[in-house]
Design a protein around this motif. Structure first.
Motif, PDB file in Angstrom:
ATOM      1  N   TYR A 263      -5.294   3.737 112.210  1.00 23.61           N
ATOM      2  CA  TYR A 263      -6.051   4.842 112.778  1.00 23.61           C
ATOM      3  C   TYR A 263      -5.874   4.815 114.289  1.00 23.61           C
ATOM      4  O   TYR A 263      -5.389   3.825 114.852  1.00 23.61           O
ATOM      5  CB  TYR A 263      -7.528   4.801 112.371  1.00 23.61           C
ATOM      6  N   VAL A 264      -6.224   5.917 114.962  1.00 24.62           N
ATOM      7  CA  VAL A 264      -5.874   6.113 116.365  1.00 24.62           C
ATOM      8  C   VAL A 264      -7.138   6.424 117.151  1.00 24.62           C
ATOM      9  O   VAL A 264      -7.977   7.217 116.702  1.00 24.62           O
ATOM     10  CB  VAL A 264      -4.842   7.269 116.520  1.00 24.62           C
ATOM     11  N   GLU A 265      -7.258   5.803 118.309  1.00 23.55           N
ATOM     12  CA  GLU A 265      -8.294   6.124 119.284  1.00 23.55           C
ATOM     13  C   GLU A 265      -7.626   6.668 120.537  1.00 23.55           C
ATOM     14  O   GLU A 265      -6.534   6.221 120.911  1.00 23.55           O
ATOM     15  CB  GLU A 265      -9.126   4.888 119.632  1.00 23.55           C
ATOM     16  N   SER A 266      -8.276   7.631 121.190  1.00 27.27           N
ATOM     17  CA  SER A 266      -7.714   8.249 122.397  1.00 27.27           C
ATOM     18  C   SER A 266      -8.703   8.116 123.536  1.00 27.27           C
ATOM     19  O   SER A 266      -9.917   8.063 123.327  1.00 27.27           O
ATOM     20  CB  SER A 266      -7.384   9.720 122.147  1.00 27.27           C
ATOM     21  N   LYS A 267      -8.155   8.076 124.728  1.00 25.18           N
ATOM     22  CA  LYS A 267      -8.964   8.055 125.951  1.00 25.18           C
ATOM     23  C   LYS A 267      -8.235   8.858 127.002  1.00 25.18           C
ATOM     24  O   LYS A 267      -7.124   8.525 127.408  1.00 25.18           O
ATOM     25  CB  LYS A 267      -9.190   6.614 126.434  1.00 25.18           C
ATOM     26  N   GLU A 275     -11.524   9.676 118.269  1.00 26.70           N
ATOM     27  CA  GLU A 275     -10.971   8.825 117.219  1.00 26.70           C
ATOM     28  C   GLU A 275     -10.441   9.690 116.099  1.00 26.70           C
ATOM     29  O   GLU A 275     -10.993  10.749 115.795  1.00 26.70           O
ATOM     30  CB  GLU A 275     -12.047   7.868 116.705  1.00 26.70           C
ATOM     31  N   LEU A 276      -9.351   9.265 115.479  1.00 30.71           N
ATOM     32  CA  LEU A 276      -8.731   9.990 114.373  1.00 30.71           C
ATOM     33  C   LEU A 276      -8.437   9.005 113.255  1.00 30.71           C
ATOM     34  O   LEU A 276      -7.697   8.039 113.441  1.00 30.71           O
ATOM     35  CB  LEU A 276      -7.431  10.671 114.841  1.00 30.71           C
ATOM     36  N   VAL A 277      -9.049   9.259 112.093  1.00 34.47           N
ATOM     37  CA  VAL A 277      -8.808   8.459 110.897  1.00 34.47           C
ATOM     38  C   VAL A 277      -8.007   9.296 109.912  1.00 34.47           C
ATOM     39  O   VAL A 277      -8.414  10.408 109.558  1.00 34.47           O
ATOM     40  CB  VAL A 277     -10.137   7.990 110.266  1.00 34.47           C
ATOM     41  N   MET A 278      -6.873   8.784 109.483  1.00 35.11           N
ATOM     42  CA  MET A 278      -5.950   9.528 108.614  1.00 35.11           C
ATOM     43  C   MET A 278      -6.007   8.930 107.214  1.00 35.11           C
ATOM     44  O   MET A 278      -5.569   7.799 107.003  1.00 35.11           O
ATOM     45  CB  MET A 278      -4.533   9.445 109.191  1.00 35.11           C
ATOM     46  N   GLU A 279      -6.595   9.700 106.298  1.00 34.08           N
ATOM     47  CA  GLU A 279      -6.773   9.212 104.934  1.00 34.08           C
ATOM     48  C   GLU A 279      -5.601   9.564 104.032  1.00 34.08           C
ATOM     49  O   GLU A 279      -5.346   8.894 103.046  1.00 34.08           O
ATOM     50  CB  GLU A 279      -8.075   9.773 104.344  1.00 34.08           C
ATOM     51  N   PRO A 307       4.791  15.148 124.383  1.00 31.19           N
ATOM     52  CA  PRO A 307       4.189  14.001 125.076  1.00 31.19           C
ATOM     53  C   PRO A 307       2.706  13.840 124.735  1.00 31.19           C
ATOM     54  O   PRO A 307       2.028  14.807 124.416  1.00 31.19           O
ATOM     55  CB  PRO A 307       4.369  14.367 126.561  1.00 31.19           C
ATOM     56  N   LEU A 308       2.229  12.588 124.779  1.00 27.51           N
ATOM     57  CA  LEU A 308       0.841  12.302 124.461  1.00 27.51           C
ATOM     58  C   LEU A 308      -0.078  12.927 125.515  1.00 27.51           C
ATOM     59  O   LEU A 308       0.190  12.841 126.714  1.00 27.51           O
ATOM     60  CB  LEU A 308       0.574  10.795 124.399  1.00 27.51           C
ATOM     61  N   GLY A 309      -1.182  13.505 125.049  1.00 26.31           N
ATOM     62  CA  GLY A 309      -2.136  14.117 125.957  1.00 26.31           C
ATOM     63  C   GLY A 309      -3.177  13.162 126.479  1.00 26.31           C
ATOM     64  O   GLY A 309      -4.066  13.562 127.240  1.00 26.31           O
ATOM     65  N   ALA A 310      -3.116  11.890 126.076  1.00 26.30           N
ATOM     66  CA  ALA A 310      -4.075  10.885 126.530  1.00 26.30           C
ATOM     67  C   ALA A 310      -3.491   9.524 126.186  1.00 26.30           C
ATOM     68  O   ALA A 310      -2.406   9.411 125.600  1.00 26.30           O
ATOM     69  CB  ALA A 310      -5.448  11.070 125.857  1.00 26.30           C
ATOM     70  N   ASP A 311      -4.188   8.471 126.604  1.00 27.65           N
ATOM     71  CA  ASP A 311      -3.811   7.128 126.187  1.00 27.65           C
ATOM     72  C   ASP A 311      -4.224   6.943 124.729  1.00 27.65           C
ATOM     73  O   ASP A 311      -5.389   7.118 124.384  1.00 27.65           O
ATOM     74  CB  ASP A 311      -4.508   6.081 127.061  1.00 27.65           C
ATOM     75  N   PHE A 312      -3.280   6.603 123.872  1.00 24.45           N
ATOM     76  CA  PHE A 312      -3.538   6.404 122.451  1.00 24.45           C
ATOM     77  C   PHE A 312      -3.549   4.905 122.161  1.00 24.45           C
ATOM     78  O   PHE A 312      -2.602   4.193 122.512  1.00 24.45           O
ATOM     79  CB  PHE A 312      -2.464   7.072 121.594  1.00 24.45           C
ATOM     80  N   THR A 313      -4.613   4.456 121.520  1.00 23.01           N
ATOM     81  CA  THR A 313      -4.705   3.069 121.056  1.00 23.01           C
ATOM     82  C   THR A 313      -4.587   3.082 119.535  1.00 23.01           C
ATOM     83  O   THR A 313      -5.453   3.602 118.840  1.00 23.01           O
ATOM     84  CB  THR A 313      -6.043   2.436 121.481  1.00 23.01           C
ATOM     85  N   LYS A 315      -4.764   1.303 116.125  1.00 24.21           N
ATOM     86  CA  LYS A 315      -5.452   0.144 115.570  1.00 24.21           C
ATOM     87  C   LYS A 315      -5.168   0.040 114.076  1.00 24.21           C
ATOM     88  O   LYS A 315      -4.767   1.010 113.440  1.00 24.21           O
ATOM     89  CB  LYS A 315      -6.966   0.220 115.815  1.00 24.21           C
ATOM     90  N   VAL A 316      -5.399  -1.133 113.535  1.00 18.86           N
ATOM     91  CA  VAL A 316      -5.205  -1.381 112.116  1.00 18.86           C
ATOM     92  C   VAL A 316      -6.524  -1.879 111.544  1.00 18.86           C
ATOM     93  O   VAL A 316      -7.208  -2.702 112.150  1.00 18.86           O
ATOM     94  CB  VAL A 316      -4.067  -2.396 111.881  1.00 18.86           C
TER      95      VAL A 316
END
Length: 1524
Positions: A263-267, A275-279, A307-313, A315-316
């Motif tokens: 899943y991905v977190e943005s800042k 936050e984005l959770v992909m099911e 290009p990314l619009g923010a810093d993407f973290t 995570k697992v």
């Protein structure tokens, strides 16, 4: 006419398009009108003689180019308006053919325009075109059209899809110009044809964006980042960070293999997080960025074009199973880039100057300019060169007389010091001086440099004109050791090597030839020669280390192989020096044949003896006596002949050859050259006298023992012929002790240097051909008589990566192996076969059925043949019997239905949505609670039960209903629902009394009860209200109302006391735990209190005139304590009793929600202060909680000071009076609860009483002041003294212990009951006892009489009962786990174990069952070699500066294992502070301001990189930059 028709057709087409534009503009869709792009063949070739046609405006056409003049084309016309205002459109230009012939080429050309992004609310251009057809009927009806994108066949046709019906229609043969062909491309449709558009928005351009998103870029503005991540489930985390991908990154791809999830977190740059959770698989959007996610069975793939619009973290999220691996790749932008500035101000105000641009370092994230060091960090960043242009070229006025230099101009060349090159050094070594000239110069705008006055350059220090040079030592001669003498007896020669060594320790030239030591001298061996005539020295060349001829011992042949030398042969010369040889053989003695066999030399150990040696017999002269003189004369003659040669050339040693071995001891030979004595250069060897060539000199070298090294064996054959196999070899760390030793030692792998050669390698890495893969045969379908067994046959191919691919059967070349075969072909023996069940043995009632068995044998065809039962005599004949039941016989007795009632009293303690109850008892419920009343039966169908209320049949309604299972359900009860409910099952019936608790904890009485019997007593209802069946009601109506009301009042008191305890404990809030909160909220978390009617009847029997006395309160309080001690964990509102039999528990049951049990954590004591009396006792007794002043104004028989303390472990209580420890006697003593009891208090008992609660964590105290006022009381006084007769006081004290006083004028006989004793067992069932006595007498003067007299007062209360029926339990632990926890010290880690609660049957039970026992520890320290770690620090690096404030030095700090020396992660060593890895250094003044010196050790790099012109480098590297 042909031209006219063509022209009219073109005009008609134009009109049609204009008409379409008008229609579409009338609708809701808004888009730019299309400009019709006219084809060449639709244009008129020549103007017709038509008066209606206007001549063409010549101003609209551009001049013809040189190219057009050579052709038949007119000049190109002006460009049309753009087909779109944004998003990229098309514009066209036309030209006309000037000839009646056909012109070669096109009459129209295009270009792109409006290449700016459209606003977000404009919408898609193709979608606008589809929407324009919404108001046009298609097949008779209107549709809402949606665009169809990326048509592979015709991307420039307008194909749309009806939203309602899904109808797909081509609404126009071509889209408007400027429409994108494909969604992911810049290519656009022009005149119905897809045209290529590059990233530079030019038609036909092949320019493409690089991986960094730069059009036609070279990829230098970003970096490729690769990496992988492996999950660590053992760390105990539930999630972890894989990678942080920065803002503006592109082409992101992550692949997770394993059971975990991404899943991905943005800042954003503004700090906003999302936050984005992909099911599941699909396309997602986050911060204006599109994410393509693909979820497969064994992996997950995430792609982001960017290009990314923010810093993407990324995570697992961990799940169970094996550890996952994540591989990722992306292009990260270089955040700091050079940006060219505008031109600086002109260097002069007039007369012609110049101005330059510069470059500044720009931060893409913040949009700000930063210092240049950020851009220098990236080697890809090349700083743009400054641009120069002229400025202010107008001449200066004569009045100015000078050019004004702009004071802020950094680029105008100021006067500077200019130095000439350094002269040659005065000496070549040993320290010399070199000089140069320094002058002040200035440079004009044309670059001409002229000398000027020195004062103009004094703003900077003058550079040095002298400096030392060649300060190193001069080369010197270094003589080696002398060689052994060249003869073994008499006089000979010896030699040595002489080298010229410079200051670096290298052999080089430059030494003074006149001071060179000699290389040859005579030597004398003090061993007489064998013949006196041997007087001349013989220059033999034995090995260096041999000093004399060794007398060789005779060697004989033995059974072990050894070298056997033969006799020396005669000398090769009869006079002078010669050579003699011999044979040396490797031989062995064969013992069985006593013969000698020759062996190869390598079979013998040791060094082989020499096979040749020099020899000398006699001088080659006739006169032996004059041999020495003759020889000397001969030498003189030779010297005379070669004088010319020897004057110019001679032999010389020139260093040594390379060592023959790299370690373990080798040999190097001195190099002999022919040297020209004048030039000191090597000459041809023929120029030197060969007879005077010095001998070969050898010396030992590299004598240090060889370090351990890896020794590898031969590779084995490949384990597979295809599909990747493995080859193995042996790899060992070996060491040879000495050079001549044939023995090698095997050492540990840690003793050899890394990397270790691989012991395995892949081989035959190519795909195998498809082959059949057969599995094992399955079991036979029959054990005899012929069966079939099957197996699985698959076509598989082993690939080069080791994986196995399952293919269709057609891929395998040969015929498929059989997948089934016959088995168990032997004949089956006869066996018993059962038949169908017989008929029931009876026609009514209960009987039996039998199943017969016959002997049968199976034939070859599978059919069964019945044979003689004798053939099955060896087998047991099966006989099966089962019961059967038919209709009831006429004279049978039917079972009597019964109702499984429960004699319970339910008291609702807290609000709940729904409760399940059972008939047979009482219920006191809160309003708005849904009740399900069950009537469990036996021998009766549930659905046939009937329900009555007050003897009348219940009628179902929305508020009250009866389910198909026979349950009665009341939705949200209120006061009108109170009453007596009856369940009828056949002849059996059971009652249930329901009462509602009012707002003030009072019971609401049903109206029917009030009307029916206002005057009747409890338990005697008006029977006329009931039906005919209920002439007597066996269950009283309000039998327990008074007890329930008292319990509810005590509940309020407990709530107040809990609130007071919370106030007292507010000082410990920061130490409170969840366990404390659970204890404090026990009362509020309970739903229903349940007890037996027998227990309440027992309380009712202890008194007969109500509950007004304090003794009754005490019994009810004790009941409440019992109810709160017994806890049964269950889900809320789930009170299902067993239905199989009537259940009745002797202990009350407390229902509460399912709360997680936690062991109480340690807590220091705290005393609960209550600002009131504990309760009202008889007037002669008083109970007061400590903390409240006590004032006794009238005689008191008893005073009890209660002290309630909380804490874990349970605190002990101690009482003091006026600061001194209290002395106890028969009048002042402690109760089992720890409270203080004073019998007949007097003035002597006055003082400050303090209760102190103490445990191992601390203590708490609370005090009460006791004051006794005047008045006659029972002070146990006789005469004028106190306490004269202790026996009298003792009697009074015994009489004061009565727990119940009667009221009124007379006191009848009464049972007196003491409190229950403590339980005899903590678990598993114990017993309690109490004293029951018969008392008689008026209030205050009662006395004990015989128990027989109280039999008329009622049944004697029980004096024993069971208690603590809960199961016994104990703590149990597993064995300690591995010592692999976190390192907490040197060689110290932690290990864990599980702790659980077991009952006597070794079954796991709730942790609450063991809460009273000390819980074993789950963690302990352990010793492990894995944690034998320490911080290893390296040497400090050289300081970066020799002076000033900027110098620092660093060192390497690693977490290292003490034994193996391996480096591990730093967090394992964090139990000890980490040593610093850098520090300031050389923080000293750099001396005088005018001194030119280097203050950093990087100045050599600064000079090589030509950074000296920059001021910041020039000041720090003054000395080095002055040489450039």
């Amino acid at each position: 006419m042909t031209g006219g028709c063509s022209w009219r057709t073109g005009l008609l087409v134009l009109a049609v398009f204009v008409k379409v534009a008008v229609l579409t503009n009338d609708g809701d869709a808004v888009f730019i009108r299309e400009f019709t792009l006219i084809r060449r063949d639709h244009l008129p070739e020549e103007p017709l003689h038509d008066g209606s046609q206007k001549p063409e405006d010549p101003s609209s056409r551009t001049a013809r180019s040189e190219e057009d003049r050579d052709t038949l084309w007119d000049a190109w016309g002006s460009w049309s308006e753009c087909s779109r205002t944004c998003g990229g459109g098309a514009s066209y230009s036309l030209r006309r053919c000037l000839s009646s012939k056909t012109c070669e080429g096109q009459n129209i050309k295009y270009r792109t325009c409006s290449n700016v992004d459209c606003p977000p609310d404009v919408g898609d251009f193709r979608a606008q075109q589809c929407s324009a057809h919404a108001d046009v009927r298609y097949q008779g009806q209107f549709h809402e059209w949606l665009p169809v994108y990326n048509d592979p066949d015709n991307p420039c046709a307008l194909k749309c899809k009806a939203k309602d019906s899904g109808l797909l229609v081509e609404l126009a043969p071509k889209v408007l110009d400027g429409t994108r062909c494909y969604t992911e491309s810049l290519d656009m449709c022009i005149s119905g044809v897809c045209q290529i558009v590059g990233c530079d928005h030019e038609l036909g351009s092949t320019a493409k964006e690089d991986n960094c998103g730069v059009c036609n870029g070279d990829g230098s503005s970003c970096r490729l980042v690769r990496g992988h991540y492996k999950a660590q489930h053992a760390s105990g985390k539930t999630e972890d960070t894989v990678v942080v991908i920065p803002y503006k990154s592109r082409h992101v791809r992550l692949v997770l293999k394993g059971p975990d999830h991404l899943y991905v977190e943005s800042k954003t740059l503004q700090g906003e997080k999302d936050e984005l959770v992909m099911e599941k698989s699909g396309q997602f959007h986050l911060e204006n960025t599109t994410l393509d996610f693909q979820k497969l069975t064994d992996k997950e793939v995430l792609r982001i074009t960017g290009p990314l619009g923010a810093d993407f973290t990324v995570k697992v999220q961990f799940s169970s199973g094996a550890d996952s691996v994540v591989q990722y790749i992306y292009y990260q932008p270089i955040i700091h880039r050079w940006r060219e500035t505008d031109f600086f101000p002109c260097s002069v105000t007039c007369g012609g100057g110049y101005q330059l641009t510069s470059a500044e370092c720009f931060d893409l994230r913040s949009g700000r300019v930063v210092v240049d060091q950020y851009c220098h960090f990236y080697p890809e960043n090349v700083k743009p060169k400054p641009k120069l242009q002229e400025c202010n070229m107008e001449p200066c006025l004569a009045s100015d007389g000078y050019k004004q230099i702009m004071p802020y101009d950094l680029y105008h060349p100021l006067p500077r010091w200019e130095s000439s090159p350094w002269t040659a050094c005065s000496t070549s070594c040993g320290g010399g001086i070199q000089s140069r000239s320094v002058s002040c110069v200035e440079e004009d705008m044309q670059g001409t440099i002229t000398a000027t006055e020195e004062w103009k350059c004094l703003y900077s220090p003058k550079t040095a004109i002298l400096q030392p040079c060649n300060t190193f030592d001069c080369p010197t001669w270094l003589a080696q050791e002398w060689s052994p003498c060249t003869v073994t007896c008499g006089q000979g020669l010896r030699y040595r090597v002489v080298l010229c060594i410079d200051h670096r320790g290298l052999h080089a030239g430059g030494c003074n030839p006149t001071t060179k030591p000699h290389i040859k001298e005579e030597c004398l061996v003090t061993v007489p020669c064998y013949k006196s005539i041997d007087t001349l020295p013989v220059e033999a060349k034995p090995v260096w280390h041999k000093q004399a001829i060794e007398l060789e011992e005779e060697t004989t042949v033995a059974e072990e192989p050894n070298f056997i030398p033969g006799p020396w042969q005669p000398c090769s010369r009869t006079c002078g020096a010669g050579t003699q040889i011999r044979t040396v053989k490797c031989q062995v003695l064969l013992s069985f044949s006593q013969t000698v066999a020759d062996l190869p030399d390598d079979e013998c150990e040791g060094i082989k003896p020499a096979t040749s040696q020099p020899c000398y017999r006699t001088p080659c002269s006739g006169d032996v006596g004059k041999g020495k003189e003759v020889e000397r004369e001969r030498e003189e003659e030779e010297e005379g002949e070669t004088t010319g040669k020897e004057e110019l050339h001679d032999w010389e040693y020139e260093g040594f050859t390379e060592c023959s071995e790299s370690c373990g001891g080798g040999v190097q030979e001195a190099v002999v050259i022919c040297l020209n004595k004048q030039t000191r250069e090597a000459a041809d060897q023929s120029l030197c006298v060969s007879s005077r060539r010095p001998p070969q000199l050898l010396q030992d070298c590299k004598t240090q023992p060889c370090p351990p090294r890896w020794e590898t064996g031969e590779w084995s054959s490949c384990s597979a012929t295809c599909g990747v196999g493995l080859m193995t070899r042996s790899v060992a760390c070996t060491h040879r002790p000495t050079r001549d030793s044939n023995r090698t030692e095997i050492l540990r792998d840690e003793d050899c240097q890394n990397p270790k050669p691989s012991p395995v390698q892949a081989c035959n890495r190519f795909d195998c051909p498809p082959m059949w893969d057969t599995r094992d045969w399955g079991q036979c379908s029959q054990s005899c008589g012929g069966g079939v067994q099957r197996r699985q046959v698959l076509c598989k191919q082993r690939l080069a990566d080791g994986s196995i691919l399952e293919l269709p059967d057609t891929f395998c070349p040969s015929k498929s192996p059989t997948n089934q075969q016959l088995c168990a072909k032997k004949e089956c023996p006869p066996q018993w076969v059962t038949t169908n069940w017989s008929q029931c043995s009876v026609t009514c009632g209960n009987g039996i059925q039998r199943q017969q068995a016959v002997c049968r044998k199976q034939k070859d065809d599978g059919a069964y043949l019945t044979v003689d039962p004798k053939n099955c005599s060896m087998l047991a004949r099966p006989t099966k019997i089962r019961p059967c039941s038919l209709r009831l016989c006429e004279n049978s007795v039917k079972p009597v239905p019964t109702i499984l009632a429960q004699r319970k009293v339910y008291i609702q303690w807290r609000k709940s949505k729904k409760l399940h109850l059972v008939v047979g008892g009482y219920a006191y419920l809160l309003p708005w609670t849904t009740v399900v009343l069950r009537c469990p039966t036996r021998h009766f169908r549930r659905g046939h039960t009937r329900w009555l209320k007050e003897g009348k049949t219940l009628v179902a309604s929305s508020h009250l209903s009866i389910t198909s299972q026979g349950y009665m359900k009341i939705q949200q009860v209120h006061a009108s629902d109170a009453g007596i409910y009856t369940c009828i099952a056949g002849q059996a019936h059971e009652h249930f009394v329901l009462q509602i608790i009012g707002s003030k904890k009072k019971l609401s009485i049903p109206e029917v009860w009030i009307l029916a019997g206002k005057q009747q007593k409890a338990g005697q209802p008006d029977v006329t209200l009931m039906g005919d069946k209920f002439k007597e009601l066996p269950i009283p109506l309000n039998k327990y109302d008074s007890i329930v009301e008292t319990l509810l009042e005590l509940k309020d008191n407990l709530t107040d006391e809990k609130d007071m305890a919370e106030k007292v404990m507010s000082s410990e809030k920061n130490r409170s735990t969840q366990e404390d909160e659970r204890v404090n909220s026990e009362f509020s978390s309970r739903i229903v209190l349940i007890t037996d009617t027998q227990r309440l009847d027992e309380i009712m029997n202890t008194f007969s005139e109500g509950l007004g006395g304090a003794w009754g309160d005490k019994h009810v309080t004790q009941l409440l304590t019992e109810l709160t001690k017994t806890q049964v964990e269950t889900n809320e509102s789930t009170l299902h009793p067993p239905e199989t039999a009537e259940s009745s528990t002797q202990q009350p049951i407390l229902y509460k929600p399912n709360i997680k049990t936690q062991a109480p954590r340690p807590r220091s004591p705290v005393i609960i202060q209550r600002p009131r009396k504990a309760g009202v006792m008889p007037s002669s007794d008083m109970i007061v909680y400590v903390g409240v002043p006590v004032l006794l104004q009238k005689p008191s028989t008893n005073l009890e000071l209660r002290c309630e303390a909380l804490g874990s472990p349970k605190p002990s209580l101690k009482w003091t009076r006026n600061g001194k420890e209290l002395q106890f006697n028969n009048r002042v003593g402690l109760l089992p609860s720890g409270s203080l009891r004073i019998q007949s208090p007097t003035k002597a008992d006055e003082g400050l009483y303090t209760c102190t609660a103490r445990n191992r964590l601390g203590s708490a105290s609370l005090s009460s002041w006791l004051q006794v006022t005047g008045g006659r009381g029972r002070n146990c006084v006789q005469g004028n003294s106190m306490g004269v007769n202790g026996h009298i006081c003792s009697e009074k004290s015994n009489s004061s212990q009565l727990a119940e006083l009667c009221r009124g004028q007379a006191c009848p006989l009464r049972w007196r009951v003491d409190p229950w004793s403590p339980c005899s067992a903590n678990c598993g069932g114990g017993s309690q006892t109490r004293s029951v006595r018969c008392m008689k007498g008026p209030e205050g003067r009662w006395r004990e009489v015989d128990s027989q007299q109280c039999l008329s007062a009622g049944r004697r209360p029980a004096n024993t009962r069971t208690c603590n029926l809960q199961l016994c339990a104990r703590w149990a632990t597993t064995s300690w786990g591995l010592c692999n926890g976190q390192c907490i010290g040197p060689s110290l880690a932690t290990q864990h174990r599980h702790v659980f609660c077991l009952d006597t049957n070794a079954s796991k039970v709730s942790y609450r069952m063991c809460s009273g026992l000390q819980r074993p520890s789950t963690v302990k320290n352990c010793s492990t070699d894995v944690c034998a770690l320490y911080w290893r620090v390296g040497q400090w690096t050289q300081c970066t500066a020799t002076c000033g404030r900027h110098g620092f030095q660093s060192r390497q700090v690693t977490c290292t294992h003490r034994r193996t020396g391996k480096v591990t992660r730093e967090h394992h060593c964090m139990w000890r502070p980490r040593p610093p890895s850098w520090q300031r250094c050389n923080v000293l003044s750099c001396g005088r301001a005018g001194e030119c010196r280097d203050s950093t050790r990087y100045c050599e790099k600064v000079r090589q990189l030509e950074l000296c012109p920059l001021p910041q480098f020039k000041t720090r590297c003054c000395h080095s930059c002055s040489n450039t």
